[in-house]
Structures are given as structure tokens and as C-alpha cells.
Write an enzyme that holds these catalytic residues in place. Structure first.
Site, PDB file in Angstrom:
ATOM      1  N   GLU A 164     -20.572  32.859 -17.269  1.00  0.00           N
ATOM      2  CA  GLU A 164     -21.720  31.755 -17.398  1.00  0.00           C
ATOM      3  C   GLU A 164     -21.863  30.909 -15.360  1.00  0.00           C
ATOM      4  OE1 GLU A 164     -23.960  30.532 -19.318  1.00  0.00           O
ATOM      5  OE2 GLU A 164     -23.700  31.451 -20.202  1.00  0.00           O
ATOM      6  N   TRP A 189     -12.106  41.432   6.685  1.00  0.00           N
ATOM      7  CA  TRP A 189     -11.681  41.999   7.974  1.00  0.00           C
ATOM      8  C   TRP A 189     -12.387  42.419   8.718  1.00  0.00           C
ATOM      9  CZ3 TRP A 189      -6.304  41.762   7.343  1.00  0.00           C
ATOM     10  CH2 TRP A 189      -5.876  41.927   6.448  1.00  0.00           C
ATOM     11  N   ASN A 224     -16.462  27.514   4.100  1.00  0.00           N
ATOM     12  CA  ASN A 224     -16.209  26.514   5.526  1.00  0.00           C
ATOM     13  C   ASN A 224     -16.765  26.876   6.346  1.00  0.00           C
ATOM     14  OD1 ASN A 224     -13.961  26.503   2.898  1.00  0.00           O
ATOM     15  ND2 ASN A 224     -12.620  28.088   3.835  1.00  0.00           N
ATOM     16  N   SER A 247     -21.269  39.007  -3.653  1.00  0.00           N
ATOM     17  CA  SER A 247     -20.136  39.464  -3.046  1.00  0.00           C
ATOM     18  C   SER A 247     -19.524  39.727  -3.363  1.00  0.00           C
ATOM     19  CB  SER A 247     -19.540  37.970  -1.968  1.00  0.00           C
ATOM     20  OG  SER A 247     -20.978  37.357  -1.252  1.00  0.00           O
ATOM     21  N   LEU A 275      -0.764  26.460 -16.114  1.00  0.00           N
ATOM     22  CA  LEU A 275      -1.915  27.258 -15.340  1.00  0.00           C
ATOM     23  C   LEU A 275      -2.244  28.340 -14.839  1.00  0.00           C
ATOM     24  CD1 LEU A 275      -5.098  25.379 -14.003  1.00  0.00           C
ATOM     25  CD2 LEU A 275      -4.124  26.733 -12.116  1.00  0.00           C
ATOM     26  N   HIS A 296     -11.545  25.907   7.523  1.00  0.00           N
ATOM     27  CA  HIS A 296     -10.863  26.562   6.440  1.00  0.00           C
ATOM     28  C   HIS A 296      -9.661  26.207   6.247  1.00  0.00           C
ATOM     29  CE1 HIS A 296     -13.193  30.638   6.679  1.00  0.00           C
ATOM     30  NE2 HIS A 296     -12.813  30.772   7.900  1.00  0.00           N
ATOM     31  N   ASP A 347     -16.796  29.362  -1.187  1.00  0.00           N
ATOM     32  CA  ASP A 347     -17.940  29.326  -0.039  1.00  0.00           C
ATOM     33  C   ASP A 347     -18.508  28.388   1.242  1.00  0.00           C
ATOM     34  OD1 ASP A 347     -18.924  31.458   1.866  1.00  0.00           O
ATOM     35  OD2 ASP A 347     -20.779  31.489   0.504  1.00  0.00           O
ATOM     36  N   ARG A 390     -14.667  39.825   9.408  1.00  0.00           N
ATOM     37  CA  ARG A 390     -15.054  38.725  11.097  1.00  0.00           C
ATOM     38  C   ARG A 390     -13.856  39.497  12.327  1.00  0.00           C
ATOM     39  NH1 ARG A 390     -15.879  33.686   6.804  1.00  0.00           N
ATOM     40  NH2 ARG A 390     -16.605  34.751   5.586  1.00  0.00           N
TER      41      ARG A 390
END
Ligand code: IPE
Ligand code: IPE
Ligand code: MG
Length: 241
Positions: A203, A69, A22, A192, A131, A37, A20, A71
């Protein structure tokens, strides 16, 4: 560094990140939000490399929520363009580095070209094991729980057979362990709608740093903080047992 305080001693198996800030990062530099972004996407590469280096097994990133959406259309379109470019540029590199891509969310509202990129990327990387990168894209935690309930009802399961394991198995994250550590950048102190089921005992680590500035050293700080936590899962402290 003090050997006793090595953040890499007890690296979480699964890290989840709410990337968060950007927009505010860009605004603070007098740049348009989309520049933020783009910078955020660049930073993701840094953090991904660091996670591979530190031996993190699962990384889940919140890229676009079901609420995003709402935005302005120009921002949503710009974001979709950035995601497409990122796939074009980075997929080969991710694949060569043993990253397995998975998607959390719904692909139905996504434009056909991007949807195909996502599906192809999942197929290409499905056997990679270094990963696992879960990309939460058009993701909502509530929508995910509804999706799980719908699947269970479709399978005509008896009410008594519904338990946490069964719900787990029908979430988008089926097959991934719960996150050990959830990081949120940019100073906001809320979930959010991110992994609201899976993060029940995670955690949490909050930092005011905007996502594009959250580099490898910041990640180490989060790991150091995590290393000092005692996870009790409702029990008493292991020192008192
Ligand atoms: C997070 O940054 C990226 C997405 C939600 C896609 P924001 O765009 O939310 O940045 P701020 O919170 O407005 O600064
Ligand atoms: C959460 O950030 C979504 C992502 C990072 C993709 P938001 O910026 O959308 O969340 P709110 O609106 O501040 O709660
Ligand atoms: Mg935000």
C-alpha cells in the site's frame, strides 16, 4: 481518540519510507540543503522511536540512491559526512534499544571509513530482534534485481527452477518480508527506483509534508490511512467472497 479509529490497531509489519524533501525544507527556510539533510537525520530518530513504540517489526529507509551520486560533489560529500556522524552518535543507542541494522545496496563506492562503520554496525547488532532497520544506501531497485540474476546464474540454476522465491532469496532484502506500507514524503508521486520488486503489492501513502517535518503524528495519520485499506492481492473483496 475514538477506539474504533485507533491507527495502532493494525500496524503494518514492515514500513518502508522514501525520506524525501530535505532540500526543499531547507530552501523554504533560507538554509543550505545540507541543513535539511541534518534535520532529516534528526527526524529519523523520532520516527525510529515511534516505530519501536508502535510495534513495527521492519523499517526500511531510503537514505541514498544509486542516482544520488549525480548530485553536486559538495552535497554528496556533505551527506557522507552526515551519515558518518550519525553512526558515531547513534549506534550505541540503537543497539541498546534492540535495533538490528541491515544494509541494502552496494558498499563498493563508499569511502573506506564509512564502509567499515556500516560493516561493524551490522556485526554489532546482528542478534537484536526488536526492530530490523534496513538502510537502503547506495541502493537501486534495478541494480538489486541485476544482482539477484547474477547470483542465480553463478549458481548454474536451470531456467525452469527460476521462480519468484528464488529471485527473492537473492535480493538485498532476502529474509525480510515485503513492505506492507510504503510512505513517500514531499509530494512526489513516484518510486524513484525504490523496492520496485518488493513493493509490487504494498500500500502506498503519499504526503506533501517534507521529511524533516514528518513526525510521530504524521506517522499515525499514515497508519490510520493504512488501517482503512483493503488489501486484495488481485482477489475479489472479502465482503463479496
Ligand atoms: C531526500 O531529500 C534525501 C536524499 C535524497 C539523500 P532531497 O535531498 O531529495 O530533498 P529535495 O527532494 O531536493 O527537496
Ligand atoms: C529518492 O529521492 C532517494 C532518496 C530519498 C534517498 P530523490 O529526491 O533522489 O528522487 P527524485 O530525483 O525526486 O526522483
Ligand atoms: Mg528529493
Amino acid at each position: 481518540m475514538d477506539a474504533e479509529k485507533n491507527p495502532l490497531d493494525r500496524v503494518p509489519q514492515h514500513i518502508a519510507i522514501i525520506m524525501d524533501g530535505n532540500g526543499r525544507w531547507a530552501q523554504s527556510k533560507g538554509l543550505p540543503r545540507l541543513a535539511g539533510h541534518r534535520a532529516g537525520t534528526e527526524n529519523l530518530k523520532t520516527i525510529l522511536e515511534a516505530c519501536v513504540e508502535f510495534g513495527v517489526k521492519y523499517l526500511t529507509i531510503y537514505a541514498f540512491s544509486t542516482e544520488n551520486w549525480e548530485r553536486p560533489e559538495s552535497e554528496v560529500k556533505g551527506l557522507m559526512r552526515i551519515f558518518r556522524t550519525m553512526f558515531d552518535r547513534e549506534l550505541k543507542n540503537l543497539h541498546e534499544n534492540g535495533v538490528q541494522l541491515r544494509h541494502l545496496g552496494k558498499l563498493d563506492r563508499i569511502d573506506a571509513a564509512l564502509r567499515k562503520q556500516v560493516i561493524d554496525a551490522i556485526e554489532l547488532t546482528k542478534n537484536n530482534q526488536r526492530l530490523i532497520l534496513n538502510v537502503a544506501f547506495n541502493y537501486g531497485g534495478r541494480a538489486e534485481i541485476i544482482h539477484s540474476i547474477q547470483q542465480i546464474i553463478r549458481n548454474e540454476v536451470e531456467p525452469e527452477e527460476v521462480d519468484e522465491n528464488l529471485v527473492d532469496q537473492h535480493l538485498y532484502t532476502a529474509g525480510s518480508p515485503d513492505p506492507d506500507l510504503v510512505i513517500r514524503t514531499s509530494g512526489e508521486l513516484r518510486t524513484s527506483n525504490f523496492l520496485i520488486w518488493q513493493a509490487a503489492y504494498a500500500e502506498w501513502y503519499f504526503t506533501p509534508t517534507y521529511w524533516p517535518d514528518f513526525g510521530k503524528e504524521e506517522l499515525k495519520k499514515a497508519l490510520l490511512d493504512y488501517r482503512e485499506r483493503e488489501r486484495r492481492f488481485g482477489r475479489v473483496s472479502s465482503e463479496d467472497a
